[in-house]
Design a protein around this motif. Structure first.
Motif, PDB file in Angstrom:
ATOM      1  N   LEU A  47      40.859  61.350  14.351  1.00  0.00           N
ATOM      2  CA  LEU A  47      41.863  61.711  15.336  1.00  0.00           C
ATOM      3  C   LEU A  47      43.245  61.847  14.692  1.00  0.00           C
ATOM      4  N   LEU A  48      43.598  60.909  13.807  1.00  0.00           N
ATOM      5  CA  LEU A  48      44.884  60.991  13.103  1.00  0.00           C
ATOM      6  C   LEU A  48      44.967  62.249  12.241  1.00  0.00           C
ATOM      7  N   PHE A  49      43.902  62.549  11.537  1.00  0.00           N
ATOM      8  CA  PHE A  49      43.872  63.750  10.698  1.00  0.00           C
ATOM      9  C   PHE A  49      44.043  64.995  11.562  1.00  0.00           C
ATOM     10  N   LEU A  50      43.369  65.058  12.684  1.00  0.00           N
ATOM     11  CA  LEU A  50      43.471  66.191  13.590  1.00  0.00           C
ATOM     12  C   LEU A  50      44.893  66.324  14.143  1.00  0.00           C
ATOM     13  N   GLY A  85      49.998  69.033  14.303  1.00  0.00           N
ATOM     14  CA  GLY A  85      51.447  68.840  14.263  1.00  0.00           C
ATOM     15  C   GLY A  85      52.097  69.622  13.137  1.00  0.00           C
ATOM     16  N   PHE A  86      51.474  69.617  11.963  1.00  0.00           N
ATOM     17  CA  PHE A  86      52.031  70.371  10.832  1.00  0.00           C
ATOM     18  C   PHE A  86      52.098  71.855  11.154  1.00  0.00           C
ATOM     19  N   GLY A  87      51.028  72.385  11.727  1.00  0.00           N
ATOM     20  CA  GLY A  87      51.026  73.804  12.099  1.00  0.00           C
ATOM     21  C   GLY A  87      52.083  74.120  13.137  1.00  0.00           C
ATOM     22  N   ALA A  88      52.186  73.296  14.169  1.00  0.00           N
ATOM     23  CA  ALA A  88      53.161  73.534  15.238  1.00  0.00           C
ATOM     24  C   ALA A  88      54.590  73.424  14.714  1.00  0.00           C
TER      25      ALA A  88
END
Length: 123
Positions: A14-17, A22-25
Protein backbone atom coordinates in the motif's frame (compact mmCIF):
# COMPACT_ATOMS: atom_id res chain seq x y z
CA UNK A 1 4.13 -18.18 8.08
CA UNK A 2 2.32 -15.77 5.80
CA UNK A 3 -1.42 -15.63 6.15
CA UNK A 4 -3.89 -13.73 4.06
CA UNK A 5 -5.90 -12.66 7.06
CA UNK A 6 -3.12 -10.41 8.46
CA UNK A 7 -3.54 -6.96 6.90
CA UNK A 8 -0.16 -5.74 8.22
CA UNK A 9 1.51 -7.77 5.45
CA UNK A 10 -0.12 -5.50 2.87
CA UNK A 11 1.14 -2.23 4.38
CA UNK A 12 4.41 -2.14 2.33
CA UNK A 13 2.46 -2.74 -0.88
CA UNK A 14 0.00 0.00 0.00
CA UNK A 15 2.84 2.42 0.84
CA UNK A 16 4.60 1.63 -2.43
CA UNK A 17 1.36 2.20 -4.36
CA UNK A 18 0.72 5.52 -2.59
CA UNK A 19 4.28 6.74 -3.24
CA UNK A 20 4.03 5.79 -6.93
CA UNK A 21 0.69 7.52 -7.42
CA UNK A 22 1.83 10.55 -5.40
CA UNK A 23 5.05 10.89 -7.38
CA UNK A 24 3.15 10.82 -10.66
CA UNK A 25 0.53 13.32 -9.47
CA UNK A 26 3.14 15.71 -8.02
CA UNK A 27 5.29 15.53 -11.17
CA UNK A 28 2.35 16.35 -13.45
CA UNK A 29 1.11 19.14 -11.18
CA UNK A 30 4.53 20.79 -10.83
CA UNK A 31 5.09 20.53 -14.57
CA UNK A 32 1.74 22.15 -15.28
CA UNK A 33 2.47 25.00 -12.85
CA UNK A 34 5.99 25.93 -13.99
CA UNK A 35 5.88 25.40 -17.76
CA UNK A 36 5.44 28.42 -20.04
CA UNK A 37 1.97 28.92 -21.49
CA UNK A 38 2.25 30.77 -24.80
CA UNK A 39 0.58 28.72 -27.55
CA UNK A 40 0.52 30.09 -31.11
CA UNK A 41 -0.37 28.73 -34.54
CA UNK A 42 3.09 27.52 -35.57
CA UNK A 43 3.67 25.86 -32.22
CA UNK A 44 0.38 23.96 -32.38
CA UNK A 45 0.90 22.73 -35.95
CA UNK A 46 2.43 19.28 -36.57
CA UNK A 47 6.12 19.22 -37.43
CA UNK A 48 7.23 17.11 -40.40
CA UNK A 49 10.96 17.62 -40.92
CA UNK A 50 10.64 21.34 -41.45
CA UNK A 51 8.15 20.94 -44.30
CA UNK A 52 4.62 22.24 -43.74
CA UNK A 53 2.09 19.40 -43.76
CA UNK A 54 0.39 18.99 -47.13
CA UNK A 55 -2.60 16.82 -46.30
CA UNK A 56 -4.17 14.79 -43.52
CA UNK A 57 -1.85 12.57 -41.48
CA UNK A 58 -4.41 9.76 -41.56
CA UNK A 59 -3.94 8.97 -45.24
CA UNK A 60 -3.80 5.38 -46.42
CA UNK A 61 -0.39 3.78 -46.78
CA UNK A 62 0.29 1.15 -49.42
CA UNK A 63 0.39 -2.46 -48.27
CA UNK A 64 3.74 -2.79 -50.04
CA UNK A 65 5.29 -0.62 -47.34
CA UNK A 66 4.32 -3.14 -44.67
CA UNK A 67 5.38 -6.12 -46.81
CA UNK A 68 8.83 -4.65 -47.33
CA UNK A 69 9.12 -3.82 -43.63
CA UNK A 70 8.17 -7.39 -42.66
CA UNK A 71 10.60 -8.88 -45.19
CA UNK A 72 13.35 -6.68 -43.78
CA UNK A 73 12.58 -7.84 -40.24
CA UNK A 74 12.44 -11.50 -41.22
CA UNK A 75 15.79 -11.43 -43.03
CA UNK A 76 17.39 -9.18 -40.42
CA UNK A 77 16.37 -11.42 -37.52
CA UNK A 78 17.49 -14.55 -39.36
CA UNK A 79 20.88 -13.03 -40.10
CA UNK A 80 21.32 -12.58 -36.34
CA UNK A 81 21.58 -16.38 -36.13
CA UNK A 82 24.86 -16.18 -38.07
CA UNK A 83 26.71 -14.51 -35.19
CA UNK A 84 26.58 -17.38 -32.65
CA UNK A 85 27.54 -19.79 -35.40
CA UNK A 86 30.58 -17.67 -36.27
CA UNK A 87 31.62 -17.50 -32.62
CA UNK A 88 31.48 -21.29 -32.16
CA UNK A 89 32.67 -22.20 -35.66
CA UNK A 90 35.76 -24.12 -34.49
CA UNK A 91 33.79 -26.20 -31.99
CA UNK A 92 30.94 -27.00 -34.42
CA UNK A 93 33.22 -28.21 -37.18
CA UNK A 94 31.91 -29.65 -40.44
CA UNK A 95 28.46 -30.39 -38.99
CA UNK A 96 27.95 -26.71 -38.10
CA UNK A 97 29.20 -25.62 -41.51
CA UNK A 98 26.75 -27.90 -43.33
CA UNK A 99 23.85 -26.79 -41.15
CA UNK A 100 24.65 -23.12 -41.72
CA UNK A 101 24.95 -23.63 -45.46
CA UNK A 102 21.49 -25.22 -45.45
CA UNK A 103 20.18 -22.28 -43.39
CA UNK A 104 21.70 -19.75 -45.79
CA UNK A 105 20.32 -21.68 -48.76
CA UNK A 106 16.80 -21.52 -47.27
CA UNK A 107 17.25 -17.75 -46.74
CA UNK A 108 18.43 -17.37 -50.31
CA UNK A 109 15.44 -19.32 -51.65
CA UNK A 110 13.09 -17.08 -49.63
CA UNK A 111 14.83 -13.97 -50.92
CA UNK A 112 14.62 -15.12 -54.56
CA UNK A 113 10.95 -16.04 -54.08
CA UNK A 114 10.15 -12.60 -52.67
CA UNK A 115 12.11 -10.96 -55.49
CA UNK A 116 10.33 -12.93 -58.23
CA UNK A 117 6.92 -12.22 -56.71
CA UNK A 118 7.72 -8.50 -56.92
CA UNK A 119 7.51 -7.97 -53.16
CA UNK A 120 10.69 -5.89 -53.23
CA UNK A 121 9.49 -3.53 -55.97
CA UNK A 122 8.40 -0.08 -54.87
CA UNK A 123 6.10 1.43 -57.50
Amino acid sequence: MFSVSNPEHYIPILLFLLVAIGFGAVSITVGRLIRPKNPYKEKDSPYECGVPPINDARERISVRYYVIAMLFLVFDVEVVFLYPWAVDFNRLGLFGLVEMMIFIFVLLVGYVYAWRKGALEWE
